[in-house]
Design a protein around this motif. Structure first.
Motif, short mmCIF file in Angstrom:
data_model
loop_
_atom_site.label_atom_id
_atom_site.label_comp_id
_atom_site.label_asym_id
_atom_site.label_seq_id
_atom_site.Cartn_x
_atom_site.Cartn_y
_atom_site.Cartn_z
N ASP A 1 0.82 -1.22 0.00
CA ASP A 1 0.00 0.00 0.00
C ASP A 1 0.86 1.27 0.00
O ASP A 1 0.42 2.32 -0.48
CB ASP A 1 -0.93 0.01 1.22
N VAL A 2 2.07 1.17 0.53
CA VAL A 2 2.98 2.32 0.52
C VAL A 2 3.31 2.71 -0.91
O VAL A 2 3.22 3.88 -1.31
CB VAL A 2 4.27 2.02 1.31
N PHE B 1 0.33 4.07 -2.77
CA PHE B 1 0.10 5.49 -2.46
C PHE B 1 0.94 6.38 -3.38
O PHE B 1 0.44 7.35 -3.96
CB PHE B 1 0.46 5.77 -1.00
N VAL C 1 -0.55 8.93 -6.29
CA VAL C 1 -0.20 10.35 -6.35
C VAL C 1 0.31 10.70 -7.74
O VAL C 1 -0.08 11.71 -8.34
CB VAL C 1 0.86 10.69 -5.28
N ALA D 1 -5.20 7.96 -3.52
CA ALA D 1 -4.00 8.27 -2.75
C ALA D 1 -4.34 8.45 -1.28
O ALA D 1 -3.63 7.95 -0.39
CB ALA D 1 -3.32 9.51 -3.31
N ALA D 2 -5.42 9.18 -1.00
CA ALA D 2 -5.82 9.40 0.39
C ALA D 2 -6.19 8.08 1.07
O ALA D 2 -5.84 7.85 2.23
CB ALA D 2 -7.00 10.37 0.44
N SER E 1 -5.08 5.04 0.24
CA SER E 1 -3.85 4.27 0.47
C SER E 1 -3.08 4.81 1.67
O SER E 1 -2.55 4.03 2.48
CB SER E 1 -2.96 4.32 -0.79
N PHE E 2 -3.01 6.13 1.79
CA PHE E 2 -2.32 6.75 2.92
C PHE E 2 -2.99 6.37 4.24
O PHE E 2 -2.30 6.03 5.22
CB PHE E 2 -2.33 8.28 2.75
N MET E 3 -4.30 6.41 4.26
CA MET E 3 -5.03 6.05 5.47
C MET E 3 -4.84 4.58 5.81
O MET E 3 -4.68 4.21 6.98
CB MET E 3 -6.51 6.38 5.31
N VAL F 1 -2.29 2.61 5.17
CA VAL F 1 -0.95 2.37 5.71
C VAL F 1 -0.89 2.80 7.18
O VAL F 1 -0.37 2.07 8.03
CB VAL F 1 0.11 3.10 4.88
N ASN F 2 -1.41 3.97 7.47
CA ASN F 2 -1.34 4.47 8.84
C ASN F 2 -2.20 3.65 9.80
O ASN F 2 -1.76 3.30 10.90
CB ASN F 2 -1.77 5.94 8.87
#
Length: 265
Positions: free
Chosen positions: A97-98, A101, A105, A113-114, A116-118, A120-121
């Motif tokens: 997923d990193v 992301f 982008v 992108a948002a 994928s970012f969420m 990962v976190n």
């Protein structure tokens, strides 16, 4: 878990002499397969002008799979509990997923992108480093992307079908994108090298283990497994940028440009 990992590492490592013999054997096998596949295929598919070579390489990959990958993956699946295997798959999916992301982008896909970012976190901090897929439980969609699909997003065609040694089905576009994808793999930055190689090996075995039932179905169902695999792969990759639903979410496999994973039992 520790016992199964140690068993796996021992099975793929061995001493230098054994590793050298394996490498020599694979090289001889590859040479023999390519020599037997030199005959030109009559009327090759326009999407597959290298069909003679590709069929030979497919034969080589299948023999390597039968001798090495499938037995190791089968043993891994038999000795490792299902929850542990699920955790391993989740862990590597979280690392993927990193890179997804980054590519979302580059493709200017804001929502993807948002998401994928969420993912990962959430999975890293709430899912024990990615062992648990908390993000999916929360309804955060996965948008799997790679650099080959990023090139496709900006108009680069897939090009002819190409079968790579060990790695399997690809295209000219995806092959040129492969070094960038390798740089984007988080595992490539792990130190020391021994730990990095162990993670690479574990990922290969986990991926192959997840495909054991699917490959069995393919072996028994496809009249020409090579043509079937080629047609499905090219269809998935060529339509990756178009197969997303109207709201931009993945449609269960085709939209992310990769073959869907084997469903759980």
């Amino acid at each position: 878990m520790m016992h199964s990992l140690l068993t796996f590492r021992a099975s793929i490592a061995g001493d230098r002499w054994s590793t050298s013999r394996l490498a020599t054997g694979l090289a001889l096998l590859l040479g023999g397969v390519l020599l037997t596949g030199c005959a030109t295929v009559a009327n090759p598919d326009p999407r597959d002008p290298l069909e003679s070579y590709n069929r030979s390489m497919t034969n080589f990959n299948e023999q390597v799979d039968a001798m090495v990958l499938k037995p190791v993956a089968t043993a891994y699946k038999e000795v490792t509990p299902a929850p542990v295997r699920t955790g391993v798959s989740n862990f590597f999916a979280n690392l993927g997923d990193v890179w997804s992301f980054v590519n979302n982008v580059l493709q200017l896909r804001g929502e993807a992108a948002a998401s994928s970012f969420m993912r990962v976190n959430v999975n890293t901090f709430m899912g024990l480093g990615g062992l648990l897929d908390i993000a999916s439980e929360l309804g955060i969609d996965r948008y799997k992307q790679d650099f080959g699909l990023t090139l496709g997003r900006w108009g680069v065609g897939t090009g002819p079908y190409l079968v790579l040694p060990i790695l399997g089905p690809s295209t000219i576009r995806d092959t040129f994108a492969l070094p960038v994808d390798m740089k984007g793999n988080v595992v490539s930055y792990v130190d020391p090298v021994s730990a990095r190689n162990s993670l690479y090996a574990l990922r290969v075995v986990d991926t192959r283990a997840n495909l054991l039932r699917a490959s069995s179905v393919l072996d028994s169902a496809a009249l020409d497994k090579y043509s079937f695999t080629r047609d499905v792969y090219l269809q998935v990759r060529s339509h990756a940028g178009e197969a997303q639903n109207a709201d931009g979410k993945d449609d269960g496999g085709a939209g992310n440009g990769v073959l869907p994973e084997e469903p759980p039992r």
